[in-house]
Design an enzyme around this catalytic site. Structure first.
Site, PDB file in Angstrom:
ATOM      1  N   ILE A 143       0.859  -1.194   0.000  1.00  0.00           N
ATOM      2  CA  ILE A 143       0.000   0.000   0.000  1.00  0.00           C
ATOM      3  C   ILE A 143       0.891   1.240   0.000  1.00  0.00           C
ATOM      4  O   ILE A 143       1.745   1.380   0.882  1.00  0.00           O
ATOM      5  CB  ILE A 143      -0.884   0.044   1.290  1.00  0.00           C
ATOM      6  CG1 ILE A 143      -1.809  -1.175   1.370  1.00  0.00           C
ATOM      7  CG2 ILE A 143      -1.694   1.361   1.370  1.00  0.00           C
ATOM      8  CD1 ILE A 143      -2.887  -1.234   0.320  1.00  0.00           C
ATOM      9  N   HIS A 144       0.719   2.108  -0.974  1.00  0.00           N
ATOM     10  CA  HIS A 144       1.476   3.367  -0.917  1.00  0.00           C
ATOM     11  C   HIS A 144       0.805   4.518  -1.655  1.00  0.00           C
ATOM     12  O   HIS A 144       1.280   5.652  -1.583  1.00  0.00           O
ATOM     13  CB  HIS A 144       2.875   3.181  -1.513  1.00  0.00           C
ATOM     14  CG  HIS A 144       2.873   3.106  -3.010  1.00  0.00           C
ATOM     15  ND1 HIS A 144       2.606   1.951  -3.693  1.00  0.00           N
ATOM     16  CD2 HIS A 144       3.081   4.060  -3.947  1.00  0.00           C
ATOM     17  CE1 HIS A 144       2.675   2.178  -4.993  1.00  0.00           C
ATOM     18  NE2 HIS A 144       2.949   3.448  -5.186  1.00  0.00           N
ATOM     19  N   ARG A 145      -0.270   4.247  -2.393  1.00  0.00           N
ATOM     20  CA  ARG A 145      -0.880   5.266  -3.259  1.00  0.00           C
ATOM     21  C   ARG A 145      -1.305   6.485  -2.425  1.00  0.00           C
ATOM     22  O   ARG A 145      -1.855   6.319  -1.325  1.00  0.00           O
ATOM     23  CB  ARG A 145      -2.081   4.586  -3.904  1.00  0.00           C
ATOM     24  CG  ARG A 145      -2.684   5.148  -5.100  1.00  0.00           C
ATOM     25  CD  ARG A 145      -1.883   5.221  -6.339  1.00  0.00           C
ATOM     26  NE  ARG A 145      -1.226   4.031  -6.818  1.00  0.00           N
ATOM     27  CZ  ARG A 145      -0.120   4.052  -7.569  1.00  0.00           C
ATOM     28  NH1 ARG A 145       0.460   5.190  -7.882  1.00  0.00           N
ATOM     29  NH2 ARG A 145       0.419   2.938  -8.003  1.00  0.00           N
TER      30      ARG A 145
END
Ligand code: UD1
Ligand code: UDP
Length: 364
Positions: A205-207
């Site tokens: 997860i990084h968006r």
């Protein structure tokens, strides 16, 4: 022929690896590599140069983390200086980061031809910084290397001239084929993390849309914690996400429920992907790698640029509005049988990098 390649963020080191190798092993080709240092931690940058045999950059711009304007502006100025000195025949940019946009603008203003690898992808969500970067880079480019038929259609719809566009396939597929075998032989990540094949969910997860806003951030991490009671969740944590979890007081709970690890190198990542029972991500690259390794995927976003995988049933979109949407969406995905079709032609035949070098040479 002299090509200046501009990279700066993790996925770009992987995308550039195969093209760089072919460029450098072809007679009469010279590549000059610029690293903007958008990503700079050892496990977000150096590890890829070591593992993937990407040559050391000729220029480190040392830009680092800033707001979009400061980061892109500093890159633009520094790239222009290098281009004025190097006078290349081409500037080659990859993907959709601020490093991509800065490279394209610096070149086009100096009338140096720009080639964009991974052209034509669209989410049709202009809130995403990546969408702005893609559209502007595509419209500034002289040659557009599209990975998929859907990307070609997007470029046609935007009126980009046919003679600039090439369907070459996906350089990430080239990398998955090339390094997949190497990963199998060299990494021991499953043993190190005490994981069994198909016995865990791999998550990244990084968006910005999922991390800058505490609502989706909390929904995702609470939903994942609920799923982790059934199947362990292994999550190499992007530094952006670590910082926002800390800021929102969510890191400790996440550590209790999830198997959080530092970002891993590409070879370890490939092994983790190949052996996962399910991949849950908001990454562009990881969505496709799930398909390359025939692992079902859930993408925690409202839309995706890689729509063909959703249409085929290999990827399921879940909008992370609340924890229950995430939890129930993941439970459904775990229960689904694997899709029966595995079309191998979707992302080319693993020859994208070679086609790119051939076209650049021919069009010089
Ligand atoms: C960038 C790209 C995104 C891409 C992602 C790949 C833009 C606008 N975004 O997002 O499209 O999917 O890279 O991973 O270009 N940080 C560190 N160490 C690092 C790098 C970053 O601690 O080595 C932290 C910093 O706090 C920084 C934050 O991560 O502010 C975000 O980094 P940034 O490069 O701005 O965006 P990404 O989220 O990495
Ligand atoms: N990746 C990696 N280690 C990690 C997480 C991701 O090597 O800990 C690789 C992944 O296999 C893929 C690429 O990084 O090749 C995707 O990068 P990222 O998700 O950061 O960016 P995006 O593709 O969303 O732009």
């Amino acid at each position: 022929m002299k090509t200046v390649t501009v990279v700066g963020a993790r996925p770009q080191f992987i995308k550039a690896a195969m093209v760089s190798q072919i460029l450098r092993s072809t007679p009469n080709q010279e590549e000059v590599l610029i690293h903007t240092d958008q990503h700079y931690d050892k496990n977000m940058s150096n590890v890829f140069f070591q593992e993937l045999d990407v040559p050391q950059p000729n220029y480190h711009l040392g830009v680092g983390s800033h707001t979009h304007g400061v980061q892109t502006g500093r890159m633009l100025e520094a790239i222009e200086n290098v281009l004025l000195k190097e006078k290349p025949d081409w500037v080659l940019v990859y993907g959709d980061t601020n490093s991509t946009l800065a490279g394209a603008i610096a070149a086009v203003k100096l009338h140096i031809p720009v080639a964009h690898v991974e052209a034509g992808l669209r989410s049709f969500n202009r809130q995403m910084p990546e969408e702005i970067n893609r559209v502007l880079t595509d419209h500034a480019s002289d040659v557009l290397f599209a990975p998929t038929q859907a990307a070609i259609e997007n470029l046609h719809r935007e009126g980009i001239s046919e003679e600039k566009i090439y369907l070459v396939g996906d350089v990430m597929y080239d990398a998955a084929l090339h390094y997949g075998a190497k990963a199998q032989q060299t990494t021991h990540i499953l043993e190190q993390l005490n994981l069994s094949p198909q016995g865990y969910i791999l998550t990244t997860i990084h968006r910005a849309e999922n991390t800058d806003n505490p609502v989706p951030l909390k929904a995702i991490f609470t939903g994942l914690a609920a799923i982790a009671e059934k199947l362990p969740v292994v999550l190499p944590l992007h530094p952006r996400t670590r910082h926002t979890l800390e800021r929102n007081g969510l890191l400790e709970t996440a550590q209790q429920h999830l198997h959080l690890i530092e970002p891993v190198g590409y070879l370890d990542m490939v092994m983790l992907e190949k052996n996962a029972g399910l991949i849950v991500t908001d990454s562009g690259g990881v969505q496709k790698e799930a398909f390359f390794h025939q692992v079902p995927c859930v993408t925690l976003r409202a839309e995706t640029e890689w729509i063909e995988l959703v249409e085929l049933g290999w990827n399921h979109l879940i909008r992370p509005t609340d924890a229950d949407a995430v939890r129930s969406g993941l439970l459904n995905a775990i229960a689904l049988p694997h899709p029966s079709t595995i079309p191998t032609h979707l992302y080319g035949g693993g020859q994208a990098a070679k086609k790119i070098v051939d076209i650049l040479t021919k069009r010089r």
